[in-house]
Design an enzyme around this catalytic site. Sequence first.
Site, short mmCIF file in Angstrom:
data_model
loop_
_atom_site.label_atom_id
_atom_site.label_comp_id
_atom_site.label_asym_id
_atom_site.label_seq_id
_atom_site.Cartn_x
_atom_site.Cartn_y
_atom_site.Cartn_z
N SER A 79 44.53 39.85 42.45
CA SER A 79 45.09 40.45 43.67
C SER A 79 44.21 40.27 44.89
O SER A 79 44.67 40.46 46.01
CB SER A 79 45.35 41.95 43.44
OG SER A 79 44.14 42.66 43.32
N LYS A 91 40.65 46.81 46.64
CA LYS A 91 41.49 46.20 47.67
C LYS A 91 40.70 46.18 48.98
O LYS A 91 39.59 46.70 49.07
CB LYS A 91 42.78 46.99 47.89
CG LYS A 91 43.61 47.25 46.65
CD LYS A 91 44.26 46.01 46.08
CE LYS A 91 45.04 46.34 44.82
NZ LYS A 91 45.53 45.11 44.13
#
Length: 513
Positions: free
Chosen positions: A158, A287
């Site tokens: 990701s 993230k």
Amino acid sequence: MSSHQLLVLVLIQVILLLLPSIGAAKLFEKAGVPGWKAYIPFYNTWVMLGLAERPRHWVFWQVIPILGWFITLGIYVEFVKVFGKFKFWEHALAALLPLIYFPLIGYDAKVVYTGAAPVRKHRKGVAREWVDAGVFAVVAATLIRTFVFEAYTIPTGSMEKTLLVSDFLFVSKFSYGPRIPNTPLSIPFVHSTLPVTKTNSYVEWITLPYIRWFASPVKRRDVVVFNFPAGDTVINLDDYQSRVPYYTACRTLGGGNIDSGRKIVLGNPDQYPLVLRPVDKEENYIKRCVAIAGDTLQIKNQVVYIDGKAQPFPPESQTYYTVTTQGQPLDEAVMVEEYNLDINSNEVSSVPGTSNQYHMLLTWVAHEKMLKSGLAKSIVPELADDDPQQPLFPFVPNSTWALDNYGPIWIPAKGATLTLTPENYPVYERAIRVYEGNTFEMKDGKFWLNGQPVTQYTFRMNYYWMMGDNRHESQDSRYWGFVPEDHIVGEAWIIWMSWNHGVRWKRLFNKIK
């Protein structure tokens, strides 16, 4: 190391030096030393070493960041020995709970100063030596993991290509201030679940509220490790966990109605075994912070806008583009060396019916370089096809929001007051109810907070918006919303190892940007 980080370390050291002062003052008096000396940081340990007849240069070792903490704890152990304390549990209390143990023995009339002579005569057995060494190692590692840095492994793509699968990171805990564990009674070196038994690694006999020492806010574009906000309830099966979050499963089972799906899950506990987790035991995610508290975020054709201003792409973030070239064949070596692309993989494929158009998975650096070099005549972003099985936050029926065209949405800020409306209720309801611990609902267009009618709400925490650099392959805030400040673990700091069928040497010790 920033000045803020250094200040955090120094303040922790000073706190350690002052913890036993009340009890140490009484012990000093028993040894014939004025008690006020126990309240002066560093001078108090100088006195302790003198009474224990241990090298006084240990005092100066205490100023070394992190290492000094353990020197201080060692001095405490040496000090209690001159009061006849030689048992393992006595040394453990002196090191781990000096705030409690020193007053206990200081105000105990039976405890007397014996001096250093009995200490020199005392001999520990071999087993005790090994136990002491093992306990010290566990305590040291636990303190470092809690307050300084923690190792973390990248499990998914990701964040590619900023971070690759099987990059091993150090995560800095004092970038945003060390967070005290909500569940202090837990087994060291594991997160929420024991490896073999799959049972909880912690007990909730003692739970602590959110406490963060010397807090510093997350900054926009930081790469952050945090506890998964939708991970407070999980279906405890390998195929679910955070891969298919409980709330997503409920919406899917209920055909979009989370309450209907919840009834199915709760009615079938054998098929859907549930586990409730405290904040610090929710799964770790990594993230990039793209919006901070008080920002208004919007995404237009993949570009993130903050308060109406376009934000640059992270240099190594990647997404698919349709690339129109000048017509020359793609050179395999050039594509690898210049653009980090493997034309024999799914990173590059020809657009059917064309001779000079390709689907390419490009980083922003490669995107800019390809235009500058003249290899590409045009590069057009390919917008994602939204998955109906993965609805987007805030889960409003018939919403026009999409992965690459999302918002606008305001990120809550501590102390900011929001006027409540039926339109923004689904956006902020979970933050107000779950993250900030209120009862909150909307009935007949009116809002009820802790049993009282309200028209506004003032937030008690800052919130953040997190997204993966691999925008089309990332389960991030677009799917589950805001990240509260109490979920923040630390800042991804440095890659200390990277592995893919061998060591990826070029990635070692790279600072994460």
